[in-house]
Design a protein around this motif. Structure first.
Motif, short mmCIF file in Angstrom:
data_model
loop_
_atom_site.label_atom_id
_atom_site.label_comp_id
_atom_site.label_asym_id
_atom_site.label_seq_id
_atom_site.Cartn_x
_atom_site.Cartn_y
_atom_site.Cartn_z
N ILE A 174 0.85 -1.19 0.00
CA ILE A 174 0.00 0.00 0.00
C ILE A 174 0.89 1.24 0.00
O ILE A 174 1.84 1.35 0.78
CB ILE A 174 -0.92 0.02 1.25
N LYS A 175 0.59 2.18 -0.91
CA LYS A 175 1.42 3.38 -1.10
C LYS A 175 2.86 2.99 -1.38
O LYS A 175 3.82 3.61 -0.90
CB LYS A 175 1.33 4.32 0.10
N GLY A 176 3.02 1.94 -2.19
CA GLY A 176 4.34 1.43 -2.50
C GLY A 176 5.25 2.43 -3.17
O GLY A 176 6.47 2.36 -3.02
N ASP A 177 4.67 3.37 -3.93
CA ASP A 177 5.51 4.37 -4.61
C ASP A 177 6.15 5.36 -3.64
O ASP A 177 7.02 6.13 -4.02
CB ASP A 177 4.73 5.11 -5.69
N GLN A 178 5.72 5.33 -2.36
CA GLN A 178 6.36 6.15 -1.34
C GLN A 178 7.19 5.32 -0.37
O GLN A 178 7.80 5.86 0.55
CB GLN A 178 5.30 6.93 -0.56
N LYS A 179 7.20 3.99 -0.57
CA LYS A 179 7.88 3.09 0.36
C LYS A 179 8.95 2.22 -0.28
O LYS A 179 9.70 1.54 0.43
CB LYS A 179 6.85 2.19 1.05
N SER A 180 9.02 2.20 -1.60
CA SER A 180 9.97 1.36 -2.32
C SER A 180 10.61 2.16 -3.44
O SER A 180 9.91 2.76 -4.25
CB SER A 180 9.26 0.12 -2.90
N ILE A 181 11.94 2.14 -3.51
CA ILE A 181 12.61 2.89 -4.57
C ILE A 181 12.32 2.29 -5.94
O ILE A 181 12.25 3.01 -6.94
CB ILE A 181 14.13 2.99 -4.34
N SER A 182 12.13 0.97 -6.01
CA SER A 182 11.85 0.33 -7.30
C SER A 182 10.48 0.74 -7.82
O SER A 182 10.32 1.02 -9.02
CB SER A 182 11.94 -1.19 -7.17
N ILE A 183 9.49 0.75 -6.93
CA ILE A 183 8.14 1.16 -7.34
C ILE A 183 8.13 2.65 -7.67
O ILE A 183 7.51 3.08 -8.65
CB ILE A 183 7.11 0.83 -6.25
N ALA A 226 10.59 4.41 -8.83
CA ALA A 226 11.25 4.57 -10.13
C ALA A 226 10.28 4.21 -11.25
O ALA A 226 10.20 4.90 -12.28
CB ALA A 226 12.49 3.69 -10.20
N ALA A 227 9.52 3.12 -11.07
CA ALA A 227 8.52 2.73 -12.07
C ALA A 227 7.45 3.79 -12.22
O ALA A 227 6.99 4.08 -13.34
CB ALA A 227 7.90 1.39 -11.70
N SER A 228 7.05 4.40 -11.11
CA SER A 228 6.00 5.44 -11.17
C SER A 228 6.48 6.63 -11.99
O SER A 228 5.70 7.24 -12.72
CB SER A 228 5.59 5.88 -9.76
N ILE A 229 7.76 6.96 -11.89
CA ILE A 229 8.31 8.09 -12.65
C ILE A 229 8.37 7.76 -14.13
O ILE A 229 7.99 8.58 -14.98
CB ILE A 229 9.69 8.47 -12.10
#
Length: 262
Positions: free
Chosen positions: A184-193, A195-198
């Motif tokens: 949950i809210k992985g784009d704020q908790k994982s650098i890999s996610i 990076a994918a969001s960007i």
């Protein structure tokens, strides 16, 4: 350093490595201009330290994966589930284990210029990445959730080498052939996610800017297809473009009115 002018002290902060001794000397300088420069420098240092701490915190899922002997960890995220127009875009990325990019976080929390800079760096430094889009027509056919999953699977298929572990942002991909974790809210908790969001966000923004030149009245380059008041007003006035998602209620209503429906 009191013999130095304010301009010289400013240049010192901007171009030199400030040692603790230098900082102590400058801190005792009574001039207001120097004191302001010291405060600004210390504020930036604190912000840098906080960003460093945040980055380390955002590697915990990757580090946990490495501790379980996974070597190629992919982050997956999407951009464009909510808009009324344009595609949904998914990205998958495998970062090297020593990857470091201070400030990396959820693309929505970054300025446009920061996203573009990070986008270039991620593409240059990633072990592998994949980007996939699903058109608005396919979204109408499948529904937005299934279209998003479809894009994610295709982004993952583009990775060479293939990952042995996948981190996902609050979604389950039931057909994955390798272990995964939904965060949950992985784009704020994982650098890999993150990076994918960007990668997904910048790619989609570029596409919407291109579409916006074709239909300038909808201002896609600023609203990115989201249902702003101006966008809704243009839908009511002009109807839907070929890029609108007709399965989404505001677009469906606009099409119905243009066809003489209720």
């Amino acid at each position: 350093m009191e013999h130095k002018s304010i301009a010289q002290v400013k240049e010192l902060f901007e171009t030199s490595e400030i040692t603790e001794e230098m900082l102590n000397t400058l801190s005792s300088d009574k001039r207001k201009g120097v004191q302001q420069l010291v405060r600004t420098y210390l504020k930036k240092q604190r912000a840098r330290q906080e960003a460093e701490k945040m980055f380390v915190s955002m590697t915990r899922y990757e580090q946990s994966g490495y501790a379980q002997n996974y070597e190629l960890i992919a982050g997956v995220d999407e951009a464009g589930r909510g808009p009324l127009a344009g595609p949904v875009v998914a990205a998958a990325v495998i970062l090297p284990s020593d990857f470091k990019l201070i400030g990396l976080t959820d693309s929505k929390l970054l300025k446009h210029s920061e996203r573009v800079t990070f986008y270039k760096q991620i593409k240059q430094r990633a072990i592998s990445y994949g980007i996939s889009l699903v058109s608005n027509e396919k979204i109408d056919e499948l529904n937005i959730l299934q279209a998003t999953k479809h894009a994610m699977y295709h982004a993952l298929k583009q990775l060479h080498p293939q990952p042995d572990y996948v981190l996902l942002d609050a979604i389950q991909l039931e057909k994955l052939q390798y272990p995964s974790k939904s965060i949950i809210k992985g784009d704020q908790k994982s650098i890999s996610i993150a990076a994918a969001s960007i990668l997904a966000k910048v790619t989609r923004d570029q596409l919407m800017n291109k579409i916006g030149k074709e239909y300038p009245q909808y201002q896609f380059s600023s609203n990115m297809g989201y249902g702003t008041k101006q966008h809704i007003d243009m839908l009511k006035k002009h109807g839907a473009t070929p890029y609108h998602r007709r399965s989404f209620a505001p677009v469906r209503d606009a099409v119905s009115r243009s066809l003489g429906g209720d």
